[in-house]
Enzyme design. Structure first.
Site, PDB file in Angstrom:
ATOM      1  CD  GLU A  49     -61.544  41.657  32.171  1.00 25.59           C
ATOM      2  OE1 GLU A  49     -62.041  40.563  31.638  1.00 25.59           O
ATOM      3  OE2 GLU A  49     -60.603  41.627  32.799  1.00 25.59           O
ATOM      4  CG  HIS A 101     -56.898  45.663  25.723  1.00 26.07           C
ATOM      5  ND1 HIS A 101     -56.517  46.617  26.584  1.00 26.07           N
ATOM      6  CD2 HIS A 101     -56.562  46.248  24.505  1.00 26.07           C
ATOM      7  CE1 HIS A 101     -56.387  47.681  25.851  1.00 26.07           C
ATOM      8  NE2 HIS A 101     -56.403  47.723  24.521  1.00 26.07           N
ATOM      9  CD  GLN A 148     -53.111  53.301  15.311  1.00 24.60           C
ATOM     10  OE1 GLN A 148     -52.862  51.920  14.913  1.00 24.60           O
ATOM     11  NE2 GLN A 148     -54.129  53.091  16.522  1.00 24.60           N
ATOM     12  CG  ASP A 201     -61.511  51.106  18.849  1.00 21.03           C
ATOM     13  OD1 ASP A 201     -61.232  52.164  18.902  1.00 21.03           O
ATOM     14  OD2 ASP A 201     -61.388  50.160  19.797  1.00 21.03           O
ATOM     15  CB  SER A 207     -55.253  52.607  26.964  1.00 18.12           C
ATOM     16  OG  SER A 207     -55.472  51.180  26.455  1.00 18.12           O
TER      17      SER A 207
HETATM   18  P1  AMP Z   1     -56.351  49.490  21.411  1.00 27.12           P
HETATM   19  O1  AMP Z   1     -55.159  48.863  22.253  1.00 27.12           O
HETATM   20  O2  AMP Z   1     -56.943  50.547  21.959  1.00 27.12           O
HETATM   21  O3  AMP Z   1     -55.883  49.607  20.170  1.00 27.12           O
HETATM   22  O4  AMP Z   1     -57.298  48.206  21.351  1.00 27.12           O
HETATM   23  C1  AMP Z   1     -56.923  47.029  20.974  1.00 27.12           C
HETATM   24  C2  AMP Z   1     -58.374  46.213  20.876  1.00 27.12           C
HETATM   25  O5  AMP Z   1     -59.252  45.954  21.997  1.00 27.12           O
HETATM   26  C3  AMP Z   1     -59.230  46.803  19.762  1.00 27.12           C
HETATM   27  O6  AMP Z   1     -59.847  45.663  18.886  1.00 27.12           O
HETATM   28  C4  AMP Z   1     -60.119  47.444  20.400  1.00 27.12           C
HETATM   29  O7  AMP Z   1     -61.483  47.564  19.840  1.00 27.12           O
HETATM   30  C5  AMP Z   1     -60.392  46.308  21.758  1.00 27.12           C
HETATM   31  N1  AMP Z   1     -60.869  47.150  22.802  1.00 27.12           N
HETATM   32  C6  AMP Z   1     -60.503  48.405  23.654  1.00 27.12           C
HETATM   33  N2  AMP Z   1     -61.277  48.848  24.463  1.00 27.12           N
HETATM   34  C7  AMP Z   1     -62.323  47.964  24.464  1.00 27.12           C
HETATM   35  C8  AMP Z   1     -63.592  47.760  25.122  1.00 27.12           C
HETATM   36  N3  AMP Z   1     -63.714  48.491  26.242  1.00 27.12           N
HETATM   37  N4  AMP Z   1     -64.304  46.600  25.227  1.00 27.12           N
HETATM   38  C9  AMP Z   1     -63.762  45.566  24.099  1.00 27.12           C
HETATM   39  N5  AMP Z   1     -63.032  45.758  23.390  1.00 27.12           N
HETATM   40  C10 AMP Z   1     -62.168  46.695  23.710  1.00 27.12           C
END
Ligand code: AMP
Length: 280
Positions: A34, A36, A60, A149, A185
Site C-alpha cells: 500500500e 507503493h 545498491q 526513505d 517489502s
Molecule cells: P522500494 O520498492 O522499497 O525501493 O520503494 C519504492 C518507493 O516506495 C520509495 O519511494 C519508497 O520510499 C516508497 N515506500 C516504501 N515504503 C513506503 C511506505 N510505507 N509509505 C510510503 N512510501 C513507501
C-alpha cells in the site's frame, strides 16, 4: 503495457513528451504494498500518464546484503497495478541497465554520509545512479518518493537540483499498518513473533516526539528512543537531525527529524518521524 527494453521505454517517453503529456513516475523494487500504491495513486491523480518501474537494483546492495533474497512477486505486482490502469510498467533486466562495460558512478556528497550511508556505504551511490538512469529513460514530469526513505528523498532532491534535472520531486507520507509499523517489502522477512515486536520501532519514535514536545533537548530525546529500542532491537543508528541537512541537532528550533534503523533478527527496519517544535 509492460516495457522491458530501455530503448523502447525512452522511445515511448519521447512520444509522450512530444504530445505534451505530463508523465508521473514511481520507481520501485517491486513486492508492492500500500505504500507503493499510495505513490501510484498520487501520480494517477496529478498526471496524464503514469509509469511504474520494478527493478531490484543490484548496485545498491552491499556484498553481504539481501540482493539474492529480496522479495520478488512480479505476478502479484502486475495484478495490483492493473487495478490502477497504469500506462506502463517498466521492468528492465539487470544486463540492460548495467551492460558489461558500464562504468559511471553518481554520488551525492554530504547527504549520503550519515545515517544509512554509514552502515550501507554503497547504497546511496547505487540509488542515485539508477534513479538518474531511470529519469533519462522515463523523462518524467513528476517523480514520486515515499518519506519512509527520508534520506533517499533528500538525496534525489539534491541530485535534481545539482544537475538541473527537469523533474519535480513529490514526497509522500509514510503508510503504516494499524499498529504503527511502516509498510516495507522487507516486512515479509519477519517471523510471527518478530512481527509482533516490530511496531515498537514506531512506538519509540512516538515517545521521542512526546519527549521533544515536553521540552527535552535532542540528546535526551535520542537517549529516550535508544533506551526504548535496545530492549528489543540491535540499534544501527538513532538520530535527531536537521530535516534539510541531516546534521545532528544540539537544540530544537523549527522542524526536527527523528530517524532510526534497527535490526530485528535478520531484518533491518528503518523509520522516521518529523517533529515541528513551533506548533506545540
Ligand atoms: P522500494 O520498492 O522499497 O525501493 O520503494 C519504492 C518507493 O516506495 C520509495 O519511494 C519508497 O520510499 C516508497 N515506500 C516504501 N515504503 C513506503 C511506505 N510505507 N509509505 C510510503 N512510501 C513507501
Amino acid at each position: 503495457m509492460i516495457i522491458s527494453s530501455p530503448q523502447s521505454m525512452q522511445k515511448k517517453a519521447l512520444k509522450w513528451l512530444k504530445a505534451g503529456k505530463s508523465v508521473g513516475f514511481v520507481p520501485t523494487m517491486g513486492a508492492l504494498h500500500e505504500g507503493h500504491l499510495s505513490l501510484v495513486r498520487a501520480s494517477k491523480r496529478d498526471n496524464d500518464i503514469t509509469v511504474v518501474s520494478i527493478f531490484v537494483n543490484p548496485a545498491q546492495f552491499g556484498p553481504t546484503e539481501d540482493y539474492g533474497s529480496y522479495p520478488r512477486s512480479l505476478k502479484m505486482d502486475l495484478s495490483a497495478l492493473k487495478l490502477f490502469s497504469v500506462d506502463a510498467v517498466f521492468i528492465p533486466d539487470v544486463s540492460d541497465i548495467y551492460p558489461e562495460d558500464f562504468q559511471t558512478t553518481v554520488n551525492v556528497g554530504k547527504l549520503s554520509q550519515p545515517m544509512c550511508g554509514k552502515s550501507r556505504p554503497v547504497f546511496f551511490g547505487g540509488v542515485a545512479r539508477v534513479v538518474l538512469k531511470l529519469f533519462n529513460l522515463v523523462m518524467p514530469t513528476r517523480a514520486y518518493f515515499g518519506l519512509k526513505d527520508y534520506q533517499q528523498f533528500l538525496i534525489i532532491k539534491q541530485l535534481i537540483k545539482d544537475l538541473n534535472l527537469p523533474v519535480i520531486i513529490v514526497p509522500r507520507a509514510i503508510i503504516r499498518e494499524k499498529d504503527g509499523l511502516a509498510l516495507s517489502s522487507r516486512n515479509a522477512y519477519l517471523s510471527k513473533e518478530e512481527r509482533k515486536i516490530a511496531p515498537r520501532v514506531y512506538a519509540a519514535l512516538e515517545l521521542g516526539k512526546e519527549a521533544a514536545k515536553s521540552g527535552k533537548n535532542p540528546k535526551q530525546v535520542q537517549r529516550i528512543i535508544e533506551d526504548h529500542l535496545k530492549k528489543n532491537f540491535v540499534i544501527d543508528y538513532v538520530t535527531v537531525a536537521d530535516p534539510l541537512t541531516l546534521a545532528s541537532l544540539k537544540t530544537f528550533r523549527g522542524k526536527a527529524l527523528l530517524a532510526v534503523a534497527v535490526w530485528l533478527g535478520k531484518t533491518r527496519l528503518i523509520d522516521n518521524l518529523l517533529v515541528n517544535q513551533d506548533t506545540h
